[in-house]
Write a protein that holds these residues in place. Structure first.
Motif, PDB file in Angstrom:
ATOM      1  N   THR A  36       2.749  14.526  -2.672  1.00 56.58           N
ATOM      2  CA  THR A  36       1.371  14.112  -2.967  1.00 56.58           C
ATOM      3  C   THR A  36       0.893  13.007  -2.040  1.00 56.58           C
ATOM      4  OG1 THR A  36       2.336  12.807  -4.714  1.00 56.58           O
ATOM      5  CG2 THR A  36       1.179  14.801  -5.379  1.00 56.58           C
ATOM      6  N   ASP A  37       1.825  12.282  -1.440  1.00 58.30           N
ATOM      7  CA  ASP A  37       1.425  11.234  -0.493  1.00 58.30           C
ATOM      8  C   ASP A  37       0.758  11.834   0.745  1.00 58.30           C
ATOM      9  OD1 ASP A  37       2.499   9.510  -2.288  1.00 58.30           O
ATOM     10  OD2 ASP A  37       3.956   8.596  -0.942  1.00 58.30           O
ATOM     11  N   GLU A  38       1.119  13.075   1.067  1.00 58.44           N
ATOM     12  CA  GLU A  38       0.537  13.754   2.230  1.00 58.44           C
ATOM     13  C   GLU A  38      -0.984  13.846   2.090  1.00 58.44           C
ATOM     14  OE1 GLU A  38       2.376  15.289   4.703  1.00 58.44           O
ATOM     15  OE2 GLU A  38       4.365  14.895   3.872  1.00 58.44           O
ATOM     16  N   ALA A  39      -1.416  14.285   0.916  1.00 61.02           N
ATOM     17  CA  ALA A  39      -2.850  14.435   0.640  1.00 61.02           C
ATOM     18  C   ALA A  39      -3.538  13.081   0.747  1.00 61.02           C
ATOM     19  CB  ALA A  39      -3.044  15.020  -0.754  1.00 61.02           C
ATOM     20  N   LEU A  40      -2.830  12.071   0.270  1.00 53.37           N
ATOM     21  CA  LEU A  40      -3.345  10.697   0.312  1.00 53.37           C
ATOM     22  C   LEU A  40      -3.642  10.279   1.754  1.00 53.37           C
ATOM     23  CD1 LEU A  40      -3.454   8.425  -1.895  1.00 53.37           C
ATOM     24  CD2 LEU A  40      -1.238   7.705  -1.045  1.00 53.37           C
ATOM     25  N   TYR A  41      -2.692  10.508   2.634  1.00 55.15           N
ATOM     26  CA  TYR A  41      -2.852  10.097   4.035  1.00 55.15           C
ATOM     27  C   TYR A  41      -3.954  10.907   4.717  1.00 55.15           C
ATOM     28  CZ  TYR A  41       1.718   8.089   2.988  1.00 55.15           C
ATOM     29  OH  TYR A  41       2.748   7.408   2.405  1.00 55.15           O
ATOM     30  N   ALA A  42      -4.001  12.197   4.395  1.00 57.10           N
ATOM     31  CA  ALA A  42      -5.034  13.056   4.976  1.00 57.10           C
ATOM     32  C   ALA A  42      -6.419  12.564   4.550  1.00 57.10           C
ATOM     33  CB  ALA A  42      -4.820  14.496   4.539  1.00 57.10           C
ATOM     34  N   ASN A  43      -6.550  12.178   3.288  1.00 54.25           N
ATOM     35  CA  ASN A  43      -7.839  11.684   2.788  1.00 54.25           C
ATOM     36  C   ASN A  43      -8.237  10.376   3.463  1.00 54.25           C
ATOM     37  OD1 ASN A  43      -8.080  13.845   1.098  1.00 54.25           O
ATOM     38  ND2 ASN A  43      -7.397  12.766  -0.732  1.00 54.25           N
ATOM     39  N   PHE A  44      -7.251   9.511   3.708  1.00 55.90           N
ATOM     40  CA  PHE A  44      -7.540   8.239   4.398  1.00 55.90           C
ATOM     41  C   PHE A  44      -8.069   8.521   5.798  1.00 55.90           C
ATOM     42  CE2 PHE A  44      -6.000   4.909   7.349  1.00 55.90           C
ATOM     43  CZ  PHE A  44      -6.742   3.834   6.869  1.00 55.90           C
ATOM     44  N   THR A  48     -11.754   7.459   7.186  1.00 59.01           N
ATOM     45  CA  THR A  48     -11.861   6.347   8.145  1.00 59.01           C
ATOM     46  C   THR A  48     -11.746   6.784   9.607  1.00 59.01           C
ATOM     47  OG1 THR A  48      -9.476   5.991   8.087  1.00 59.01           O
ATOM     48  CG2 THR A  48     -10.805   4.743   6.489  1.00 59.01           C
ATOM     49  N   GLY A  49     -11.278   7.981   9.845  1.00 58.88           N
ATOM     50  CA  GLY A  49     -11.021   8.422  11.213  1.00 58.88           C
ATOM     51  C   GLY A  49      -9.733   7.838  11.786  1.00 58.88           C
ATOM     52  N   ILE A  50      -9.015   7.068  10.978  1.00 63.64           N
ATOM     53  CA  ILE A  50      -7.765   6.450  11.454  1.00 63.64           C
ATOM     54  C   ILE A  50      -6.585   7.390  11.182  1.00 63.64           C
ATOM     55  CG2 ILE A  50      -6.160   4.514  11.153  1.00 63.64           C
ATOM     56  CD1 ILE A  50      -8.680   2.855  10.284  1.00 63.64           C
ATOM     57  N   LYS A  51      -5.884   7.720  12.250  1.00 63.50           N
ATOM     58  CA  LYS A  51      -4.738   8.623  12.138  1.00 63.50           C
ATOM     59  C   LYS A  51      -3.503   7.840  11.691  1.00 63.50           C
ATOM     60  CE  LYS A  51      -1.926  11.591  15.042  1.00 63.50           C
ATOM     61  NZ  LYS A  51      -1.077  11.012  16.066  1.00 63.50           N
ATOM     62  N   ILE A  52      -2.697   8.448  10.843  1.00 62.39           N
ATOM     63  CA  ILE A  52      -1.488   7.768  10.373  1.00 62.39           C
ATOM     64  C   ILE A  52      -0.252   8.349  11.050  1.00 62.39           C
ATOM     65  CG2 ILE A  52      -0.008   7.298   8.390  1.00 62.39           C
ATOM     66  CD1 ILE A  52      -2.499   7.241   6.643  1.00 62.39           C
ATOM     67  N   ASN A  53       0.487   7.482  11.752  1.00 61.29           N
ATOM     68  CA  ASN A  53       1.804   7.859  12.291  1.00 61.29           C
ATOM     69  C   ASN A  53       2.832   7.331  11.304  1.00 61.29           C
ATOM     70  OD1 ASN A  53       0.620   8.747  14.824  1.00 61.29           O
ATOM     71  ND2 ASN A  53       0.309   6.575  15.230  1.00 61.29           N
ATOM     72  N   ARG A  54       3.543   8.270  10.673  1.00 59.29           N
ATOM     73  CA  ARG A  54       4.407   7.864   9.582  1.00 59.29           C
ATOM     74  C   ARG A  54       5.874   7.928   9.966  1.00 59.29           C
ATOM     75  NH1 ARG A  54       4.782  11.570   4.638  1.00 59.29           N
ATOM     76  NH2 ARG A  54       3.667  12.739   6.196  1.00 59.29           N
ATOM     77  N   ILE A  55       6.595   6.852   9.686  1.00 59.22           N
ATOM     78  CA  ILE A  55       8.039   6.815   9.852  1.00 59.22           C
ATOM     79  C   ILE A  55       8.639   6.684   8.468  1.00 59.22           C
ATOM     80  CG2 ILE A  55       9.993   5.557  10.852  1.00 59.22           C
ATOM     81  CD1 ILE A  55       8.119   6.686  12.960  1.00 59.22           C
ATOM     82  N   GLU A  56       9.415   7.669   8.049  1.00 58.37           N
ATOM     83  CA  GLU A  56      10.059   7.591   6.742  1.00 58.37           C
ATOM     84  C   GLU A  56      11.497   7.162   6.890  1.00 58.37           C
ATOM     85  OE1 GLU A  56       9.759  11.293   4.716  1.00 58.37           O
ATOM     86  OE2 GLU A  56       7.597  11.128   4.419  1.00 58.37           O
ATOM     87  N   GLY A  57      11.990   6.475   5.906  1.00 57.07           N
ATOM     88  CA  GLY A  57      13.388   6.083   5.946  1.00 57.07           C
ATOM     89  C   GLY A  57      13.810   5.511   4.616  1.00 57.07           C
ATOM     90  N   ARG A 270      -5.409  -3.400   7.042  1.00 60.38           N
ATOM     91  CA  ARG A 270      -6.215  -3.889   5.915  1.00 60.38           C
ATOM     92  C   ARG A 270      -6.940  -2.718   5.248  1.00 60.38           C
ATOM     93  NH1 ARG A 270     -11.303  -4.797   5.191  1.00 60.38           N
ATOM     94  NH2 ARG A 270     -11.846  -4.742   7.410  1.00 60.38           N
ATOM     95  N   LYS A 271      -7.546  -1.879   6.067  1.00 58.06           N
ATOM     96  CA  LYS A 271      -8.291  -0.731   5.518  1.00 58.06           C
ATOM     97  C   LYS A 271      -7.370   0.186   4.709  1.00 58.06           C
ATOM     98  CE  LYS A 271     -12.016  -0.330   8.906  1.00 58.06           C
ATOM     99  NZ  LYS A 271     -12.310   0.272  10.224  1.00 58.06           N
ATOM    100  N   PHE A 272      -6.154   0.383   5.216  1.00 61.37           N
ATOM    101  CA  PHE A 272      -5.218   1.277   4.532  1.00 61.37           C
ATOM    102  C   PHE A 272      -4.782   0.685   3.185  1.00 61.37           C
ATOM    103  CE2 PHE A 272      -0.870   2.927   3.765  1.00 61.37           C
ATOM    104  CZ  PHE A 272      -1.205   4.256   3.576  1.00 61.37           C
TER     105      PHE A 272
END
Ligand code: FE
Length: 338
Positions: A36-44, A48-57, A270-272
């Motif tokens: 469900t976090d995927e949808a969250l990031y896509a909506n952000f 905002t037009g800000i792309k999220i580069n995600r590192i999981e660990g 901050r926006k995120f």
């Protein structure tokens, strides 16, 4: 997939991207890995037009990495679980405060610190075997040390952050001496040496190997929602208690995060973080792992959690739990709670 990339290559890549792209990107280090976090990031990104580069660990590995990367870290935001871990990150000086009236207004005072914010809460509940244990005996965390429960108590390791944070809360409510007595009592009541995670304890209670255990609420909800026949049978065999309703309330822990000191994209960070406090994101963020939102006006409909009924949570400031975590670890060590 990202975990397979060479960390140094990835770091260089993210740094290069960050240096050229101003605040059209955000580098997120997260210990969360829910669909469900995927949808969250896509909506952000849509908003905002800000792309999220995600590192999981893993939680501790990510923090270690941020620390090692130091001023060269491409990370803008770090998201993890457990208040004491967040406090440890703060003590290591990796976070920077965020100037934000949105965060100031929306995140309750007991669910944030100077440099980080909780975005969801989870409760540590008592799980008992309905045939083996009278629920009247296990209404409070303190009860787990009762002599009547000899040979019946199971928990994951005493060194795990979830139990250390609970120990830290017990110290603040009951005092260090009482907590040490408690820890010794719990150890004396063990059905077996601590092993496995919270879900393993719930299953062992259902199977009758243990009479009573403690577990985070989302593990309980996950098993309630499971379609596997063995999980459904397990959840019929156990009862769930919100501990300490007549005293200081059920211990809650959090998942949360903050902006990093060397964030290359501070505005995006901050926006995120503000986005995570929005109505929409709060519902997704919390419900994705069967947790509760921190923003009071946001409610989620989660049948599994709702089936457990309402409860009163400990109103202790989660940011202060870390003050007694080290003491909890020493007490647990002395008590042989490993
Ligand atoms: Fe967990």
């Amino acid at each position: 997939m990202t975990r397979k990339l060479l960390p140094t290559v990835l770091t260089a890549l993210l740094t290069a991207v960050g240096a050229h792209a101003a605040d059209t990107e955000l580098n997120l280090y997260t210990a969360r890995h829910y669909q469900t976090d995927e949808a969250l990031y896509a909506n952000f990104t849509k908003a905002t037009g800000i792309k999220i580069n995600r590192i999981e660990g893993k939680e501790d590995a990510l923090l270690e990495r941020i620390k090692n990367e130091g001023a060269n870290s491409p990370a803008d935001v770090f998201i993890t679980v457990d208040a004491s871990r967040l406090a440890k990150a703060d003590e290591l000086g990796v976070f920077a405060p965020v100037e934000s009236s949105v965060l100031a207004e929306r995140i309750p005072a007991n669910l944030k610190a100077d440099t980080w914010y909780a975005f969801s809460t989870r409760a540590r509940v008592i799980v008992y075997n309905k045939v083996d244990v009278d629920p009247k005996l296990v209404q409070n965390y303190e009860d787990l040390a009762r002599p009547e429960l000899k040979g019946k108590v199971c928990t994951r390791s005493g060194s795990h952050p979830y139990n250390l944070s609970l120990g830290a809360a017990l110290i603040q409510h009951d005092g260090a001496a009482a907590t040490e007595q408690w820890a010794k009592g719990v150890v004396a009541n063990f059905a077996r040496d601590p092993k496995g995670g919270d879900t393993d304890q719930i299953r062992a209670v259902a199977a009758g190997e243990c009479g009573v255990a403690i577990a985070n609420s989302y593990y309980v909800a996950r098993l309630i929602n499971s379609t596997k026949p063995e999980d459904q049978a397990a959840m019929k065999a156990v009862g769930i208690i919100w501990p300490n309703q007549a005293t200081w309330g059920t211990h809650v822990n959090v998942s949360g995060g903050g902006m990093l000191k060397y964030a290359p994209h501070k505005e995006a960070a901050r926006k995120f973080l503000e986005y995570l406090a929005s109505d929409e994101a709060q519902a997704y963020f919390a419900n994705g792992n069967n947790e509760w939102p921190v923003v009071k006006s946001v409610t989620v409909k989660n049948a599994a959690l709702d089936s457990l009924g309402a409860f009163r949570m400990d109103d202790l400031n989660v940011g202060t739990l870390s003050k007694t975590t080290a003491e909890a670890q020493m007490i647990f060590d002395r008590a042989g709670y490993r």
